[in-house]
Design an enzyme around this catalytic site. Sequence first.
Site, PDB file in Angstrom:
ATOM      1  N   GLU A   1       0.865  -5.092  10.992  1.00 21.03           N
ATOM      2  CA  GLU A   1       0.396  -3.702  10.893  1.00 21.03           C
ATOM      3  C   GLU A   1       1.206  -2.910  11.917  1.00 21.03           C
ATOM      4  O   GLU A   1       0.984  -3.034  13.130  1.00 21.03           O
ATOM      5  CB  GLU A   1      -1.099  -3.602  11.184  1.00 21.03           C
ATOM      6  CG  GLU A   1      -1.996  -4.331  10.189  1.00 21.03           C
ATOM      7  CD  GLU A   1      -2.194  -3.580   8.889  1.00 21.03           C
ATOM      8  OE1 GLU A   1      -1.685  -2.438   8.776  1.00 21.03           O
ATOM      9  OE2 GLU A   1      -2.871  -4.115   8.000  1.00 21.03           O
TER      10      GLU A   1
ATOM     11  N   ARG B   1      -3.195   5.031  -1.924  1.00 25.91           N
ATOM     12  CA  ARG B   1      -3.090   3.659  -1.411  1.00 25.91           C
ATOM     13  C   ARG B   1      -2.844   2.624  -2.499  1.00 25.91           C
ATOM     14  O   ARG B   1      -2.066   1.679  -2.319  1.00 25.91           O
ATOM     15  CB  ARG B   1      -4.391   3.313  -0.672  1.00 25.91           C
ATOM     16  CG  ARG B   1      -4.568   1.841  -0.271  1.00 25.91           C
ATOM     17  CD  ARG B   1      -5.951   1.662   0.336  1.00 25.91           C
ATOM     18  NE  ARG B   1      -6.313   0.280   0.578  1.00 25.91           N
ATOM     19  CZ  ARG B   1      -6.180  -0.344   1.748  1.00 25.91           C
ATOM     20  NH1 ARG B   1      -5.649   0.285   2.783  1.00 25.91           N
ATOM     21  NH2 ARG B   1      -6.573  -1.603   1.903  1.00 25.91           N
TER      22      ARG B   1
ATOM     23  N   GLU C   1       1.861   3.753   3.074  1.00 28.14           N
ATOM     24  CA  GLU C   1       2.365   3.200   4.332  1.00 28.14           C
ATOM     25  C   GLU C   1       3.892   3.244   4.344  1.00 28.14           C
ATOM     26  O   GLU C   1       4.570   2.220   4.304  1.00 28.14           O
ATOM     27  CB  GLU C   1       1.811   1.782   4.504  1.00 28.14           C
ATOM     28  CG  GLU C   1       0.288   1.783   4.606  1.00 28.14           C
ATOM     29  CD  GLU C   1      -0.345   0.397   4.496  1.00 28.14           C
ATOM     30  OE1 GLU C   1       0.401  -0.603   4.504  1.00 28.14           O
ATOM     31  OE2 GLU C   1      -1.587   0.322   4.382  1.00 28.14           O
TER      32      GLU C   1
ATOM     33  N   HIS D   1       2.651  -4.012   6.734  1.00 31.97           N
ATOM     34  CA  HIS D   1       1.729  -2.903   6.480  1.00 31.97           C
ATOM     35  C   HIS D   1       1.769  -1.923   7.650  1.00 31.97           C
ATOM     36  O   HIS D   1       2.489  -2.105   8.620  1.00 31.97           O
ATOM     37  CB  HIS D   1       0.295  -3.427   6.342  1.00 31.97           C
ATOM     38  CG  HIS D   1       0.059  -4.316   5.171  1.00 31.97           C
ATOM     39  ND1 HIS D   1      -0.844  -4.012   4.178  1.00 31.97           N
ATOM     40  CD2 HIS D   1       0.584  -5.515   4.828  1.00 31.97           C
ATOM     41  CE1 HIS D   1      -0.864  -4.983   3.272  1.00 31.97           C
ATOM     42  NE2 HIS D   1      -0.004  -5.913   3.659  1.00 31.97           N
TER      43      HIS D   1
ATOM     44  N   HIS E   1       0.853  -1.186   0.000  1.00 30.46           N
ATOM     45  CA  HIS E   1       0.000   0.000   0.000  1.00 30.46           C
ATOM     46  C   HIS E   1       0.891   1.238   0.000  1.00 30.46           C
ATOM     47  O   HIS E   1       1.739   1.412   0.883  1.00 30.46           O
ATOM     48  CB  HIS E   1      -0.932   0.012   1.216  1.00 30.46           C
ATOM     49  CG  HIS E   1      -2.030  -1.001   1.135  1.00 30.46           C
ATOM     50  ND1 HIS E   1      -2.515  -1.671   2.232  1.00 30.46           N
ATOM     51  CD2 HIS E   1      -2.727  -1.473   0.065  1.00 30.46           C
ATOM     52  CE1 HIS E   1      -3.473  -2.498   1.850  1.00 30.46           C
ATOM     53  NE2 HIS E   1      -3.629  -2.395   0.537  1.00 30.46           N
TER      54      HIS E   1
END
Length: 365
Positions: A301, A156, A99, A227, A96
Amino acid sequence: MLRLGGFLVFTQLLLGVYHVLSDIKPLVTLENYDYTKYHPMEEITSWMVMVVKENPEVASSMVYGNTFEGKNISVLKIGLNSTKSKKVIWMDCGIHAREWISPAFCQWFVKEILRTYKTDEKMNTILQNLDFYVTPVLNIDGYTYTWHNESSRLWRKSRSTPPKDCSCYGADLNRNFNANWGMIGVSRNCCEEIYCGSGVLSEKEAQAVTTLVESMKDRVICFLTIHSYGQLILVPYGYPEVSAPNYEELMQVGLEAAEAIKSVHGTDYTVGSPPDVLYANSGSSRDWARLIGIPFSFTFELRDKGDFGFTLPENQIQPTCEEAYAGACSIITYVHDKVFYNAATAITSVWAALLMSCLTSVIFL
């Protein structure tokens, strides 16, 4: 006066040259590369070249695909040379575009492996048995686009052209893999951020990962995709009420990784499947990796929990990477030891049983 005027002109020219030269950055080496800053794609590409150049005994790279805009997608292979077929740990970052902490972590991860493997006996053993395949930025088109200006910073998706009935570019690469594609947690509207693409593997970047990983899936024992944000370790599957066959073990390994993360700076990470701790989704690379038989598959994440979100400040890069590295190493160590030490123990047990059987037969003869 003419001589004085000429001297002044010459002086101004020298000053101009001085200012131009003073603005030129020194050639990047691994020694002066700043891992506490975010870097544009051209600098990351130069860094990858330098990693291989300065570590030829353990590092190599290859192009394994192209983006929609024709940019090369490259992977760093980190591992000690061996005559045997080695097992593989996969890691990708930057799927993405917005990020930015994700590519920063992939670079940190490689740096730490290269820094420690000569003196750390465990890491040296791991590199003898495993190869790391690390893609610092998968969504290169999108990542490059986020560096254009402030208005594109939070982009994104990929940058593929829209279908005929829409005017918005790109698809969510983490909704484009062949894992219950298009079923849940996606949009068929190409202007939405979670647009899953016109079809499964419609995006060239997802195709590239699929082709390379499937070509060596019997060797890949762990798939890590990085991510942000949310401070989560996600296990398969994203589809509700469907669990991976080794769900309990995945949770155990994930919880141990979360403890390792917390031990560094006290940061709490939550572990679970997306429907349980985030939201249901389909078409993720994490789920696809587990579905094709890779036993350990996790999504990280990274920081934070929303205070800064996708615009995590640079002063948080180092602590974020330090703790995430501890978590990744916890998983990697578990997987490595299970594959190599448990297998060796099992073989030893079999041979011991056979030997005992033979001795017993001899006694009774």
